[in-house]
Design a protein around this motif. Sequence first.
Motif, mmCIF file in Angstrom:
data_model
loop_
_atom_site.group_PDB
_atom_site.id
_atom_site.type_symbol
_atom_site.label_atom_id
_atom_site.label_comp_id
_atom_site.label_asym_id
_atom_site.label_seq_id
_atom_site.Cartn_x
_atom_site.Cartn_y
_atom_site.Cartn_z
ATOM 1 N N TYR A 123 12.182 13.594 -33.167
ATOM 2 C CA TYR A 123 12.758 13.134 -31.903
ATOM 3 C C TYR A 123 11.864 12.121 -31.213
ATOM 4 O O TYR A 123 10.631 12.255 -31.187
ATOM 5 C CB TYR A 123 12.970 14.319 -30.971
ATOM 6 C CG TYR A 123 13.023 13.950 -29.507
ATOM 7 C CD1 TYR A 123 14.160 13.369 -28.957
ATOM 8 C CD2 TYR A 123 11.910 14.160 -28.672
ATOM 9 C CE1 TYR A 123 14.216 13.020 -27.616
ATOM 10 C CE2 TYR A 123 11.957 13.822 -27.336
ATOM 11 C CZ TYR A 123 13.096 13.252 -26.810
ATOM 12 O OH TYR A 123 13.136 12.904 -25.483
ATOM 13 N N SER A 124 12.503 11.100 -30.605
ATOM 14 C CA SER A 124 11.830 10.187 -29.683
ATOM 15 C C SER A 124 12.898 9.425 -28.912
ATOM 16 O O SER A 124 13.954 9.103 -29.469
ATOM 17 C CB SER A 124 10.916 9.199 -30.429
ATOM 18 O OG SER A 124 11.666 8.360 -31.267
ATOM 19 N N PRO A 125 12.664 9.133 -27.607
ATOM 20 C CA PRO A 125 13.634 8.332 -26.845
ATOM 21 C C PRO A 125 13.718 6.927 -27.423
ATOM 22 O O PRO A 125 12.719 6.350 -27.856
ATOM 23 C CB PRO A 125 13.053 8.325 -25.431
ATOM 24 C CG PRO A 125 12.102 9.475 -25.392
ATOM 25 C CD PRO A 125 11.540 9.599 -26.772
ATOM 26 N N MET A 126 14.927 6.370 -27.435
ATOM 27 C CA MET A 126 15.146 5.044 -27.996
ATOM 28 C C MET A 126 15.903 4.191 -26.991
ATOM 29 O O MET A 126 16.873 4.640 -26.372
ATOM 30 C CB MET A 126 15.957 5.139 -29.293
ATOM 31 C CG MET A 126 15.384 6.088 -30.333
ATOM 32 S SD MET A 126 13.821 5.546 -31.037
ATOM 33 C CE MET A 126 14.337 4.084 -31.897
ATOM 34 N N THR A 127 15.436 2.941 -26.781
ATOM 35 C CA THR A 127 16.124 1.978 -25.923
ATOM 36 C C THR A 127 16.553 0.802 -26.783
ATOM 37 O O THR A 127 15.725 0.169 -27.453
ATOM 38 C CB THR A 127 15.210 1.502 -24.787
ATOM 39 O OG1 THR A 127 14.799 2.628 -24.010
ATOM 40 C CG2 THR A 127 15.954 0.526 -23.891
ATOM 41 N N MET A 128 17.849 0.494 -26.780
ATOM 42 C CA MET A 128 18.373 -0.520 -27.682
ATOM 43 C C MET A 128 19.324 -1.451 -26.948
ATOM 44 O O MET A 128 20.156 -1.013 -26.143
ATOM 45 C CB MET A 128 19.109 0.137 -28.856
ATOM 46 C CG MET A 128 18.210 0.923 -29.796
ATOM 47 S SD MET A 128 19.155 1.742 -31.106
ATOM 48 C CE MET A 128 19.953 3.042 -30.157
ATOM 49 N N ALA A 129 19.195 -2.737 -27.239
ATOM 50 C CA ALA A 129 20.144 -3.730 -26.756
ATOM 51 C C ALA A 129 21.276 -3.842 -27.771
ATOM 52 O O ALA A 129 21.038 -3.983 -28.976
ATOM 53 C CB ALA A 129 19.457 -5.077 -26.575
ATOM 54 N N ASP A 183 18.262 9.380 -25.253
ATOM 55 C CA ASP A 183 17.212 10.391 -25.105
ATOM 56 C C ASP A 183 17.828 11.755 -25.413
ATOM 57 O O ASP A 183 18.207 12.509 -24.513
ATOM 58 C CB ASP A 183 16.634 10.350 -23.693
ATOM 59 C CG ASP A 183 15.398 11.231 -23.554
ATOM 60 O OD1 ASP A 183 15.042 11.901 -24.547
ATOM 61 O OD2 ASP A 183 14.803 11.247 -22.462
ATOM 62 N N SER A 184 17.978 12.042 -26.690
ATOM 63 C CA SER A 184 18.678 13.250 -27.124
ATOM 64 C C SER A 184 17.791 14.055 -28.066
ATOM 65 O O SER A 184 17.378 13.554 -29.122
ATOM 66 C CB SER A 184 19.986 12.880 -27.833
ATOM 67 O OG SER A 184 20.621 14.018 -28.353
ATOM 68 N N LEU A 185 17.487 15.288 -27.677
ATOM 69 C CA LEU A 185 16.766 16.178 -28.581
ATOM 70 C C LEU A 185 17.639 16.468 -29.811
ATOM 71 O O LEU A 185 18.853 16.280 -29.797
ATOM 72 C CB LEU A 185 16.405 17.479 -27.868
ATOM 73 C CG LEU A 185 15.345 17.353 -26.763
ATOM 74 C CD1 LEU A 185 15.268 18.646 -25.961
ATOM 75 C CD2 LEU A 185 13.976 17.009 -27.353
ATOM 76 N N LEU A 186 16.998 16.948 -30.854
ATOM 77 C CA LEU A 186 17.676 17.103 -32.140
ATOM 78 C C LEU A 186 18.513 18.375 -32.183
ATOM 79 O O LEU A 186 18.102 19.430 -31.706
ATOM 80 C CB LEU A 186 16.631 17.134 -33.263
ATOM 81 C CG LEU A 186 15.661 15.948 -33.297
ATOM 82 C CD1 LEU A 186 14.602 16.179 -34.356
ATOM 83 C CD2 LEU A 186 16.403 14.641 -33.548
ATOM 84 N N SER A 196 18.189 11.471 -31.224
ATOM 85 C CA SER A 196 17.597 10.134 -31.198
ATOM 86 C C SER A 196 16.187 10.224 -31.761
ATOM 87 O O SER A 196 15.486 11.215 -31.563
ATOM 88 C CB SER A 196 17.560 9.584 -29.768
ATOM 89 O OG SER A 196 16.772 10.404 -28.912
ATOM 90 N N GLY A 197 15.785 9.182 -32.496
ATOM 91 C CA GLY A 197 14.477 9.164 -33.141
ATOM 92 C C GLY A 197 14.591 8.629 -34.548
ATOM 93 O O GLY A 197 15.363 7.702 -34.818
ATOM 94 N N THR A 198 13.852 9.232 -35.466
ATOM 95 C CA THR A 198 13.875 8.799 -36.863
ATOM 96 C C THR A 198 14.528 9.857 -37.730
ATOM 97 O O THR A 198 14.467 11.061 -37.433
ATOM 98 C CB THR A 198 12.454 8.532 -37.380
ATOM 99 O OG1 THR A 198 11.685 9.746 -37.326
ATOM 100 C CG2 THR A 198 11.763 7.463 -36.536
ATOM 101 N N ILE A 199 15.149 9.407 -38.822
ATOM 102 C CA ILE A 199 15.830 10.321 -39.728
ATOM 103 C C ILE A 199 15.628 9.855 -41.161
ATOM 104 O O ILE A 199 15.629 8.649 -41.450
ATOM 105 C CB ILE A 199 17.339 10.411 -39.393
ATOM 106 C CG1 ILE A 199 18.030 11.444 -40.290
ATOM 107 C CG2 ILE A 199 18.011 9.046 -39.514
ATOM 108 C CD1 ILE A 199 19.473 11.711 -39.901
#
Length: 319
Positions: free
Chosen positions: A120-126, A140-143, A78-81
């Motif tokens: 990596y960064s935690p992400m909260t999404m609707a 919340d998943s490390l790479l 989770s985060g940016t790619i």
Amino acid sequence: MRKTIIIAILALSFLVGMAAAAETDPDRKVTASRNITFDFEQSVQGSGYFMTYRYIQLDSPDSGGQKGPMYKDYAHGSGTIDNEITICAEDIEYYNDDGCWAEWEAYSCISAREDNSMVYSPMTMAIGNGYYARNPVRYDSLLKEKTCIKNYRPVTSMHHQVEYAKAVDKEIDVIVKDKQYYYGDPVYEGVGYTTMKINEDVTDGMVHIGVLQGEPNSMNFTGYHTPETSAWRNPMIEIDEDYVGTFHIEKNMTLEVPYKDVIEESDWLTCCIGGCEDMDPCDRKYTCEECMVGELPETDESSVFDSAYEPATNGGCCN
């Protein structure tokens, strides 16, 4: 019953005779080719949760369906790619029969090049407009990512993996190739080529790099007929590396396993006994005049047959 068996034997003898005649018919010309190519290109940029899985398994040339080059790639977090990847898989075959000699060349190959940057960064999404719209999902998943390549005939394996990382910036380039060639009966040759190039920066993660190379002396059978003695259990080359923390890593690994077999022939069998008309029409070593003299010049077996080799499968993404 006896009559049926006799008829079957006569029919078989006729077919064998026809096949033998065709093998030495200088007027027969047969040419065939096959070219199967798979191309894959991808570009992805964004933020959220991502998971990718890619797997390619090719057959080894002239192996009766046995495994050849293999490529596997996996990533999630989770985060940016920011990802760019190009994959090419080829299954190419060429056959030429000029009536005297049959030339066959084939190879299976996978080529992949990837440039991948993840943070990596935690992400909260609707998600959607139902329950998960009112109760957003937290990712919340490390790479994690890995690339594994195998070349089964030469028993070669390379592996790269990153786990539990905060950031990964990686460039990787791999080629897995199994190529075989023969010219008539005298010449059999091939090569198993495997390479992996890595240039990466890993932040707060675990990195594993491994290489295995089996015994190449019996590579025509290795991994197929005697897996209990020649598989990955008893490698001739073994590399096992683990790094935990923040590292800059550069690797350039190449394993090339060539093999060649030249079968010597009996020269006197192809020369004339009752005159030039009895001489083998497909003899390419000596002229009729040289056979009639009785003193045959010395020849270099390897140079005679190597000179006839003109690759017909040049080009493509794996060269």
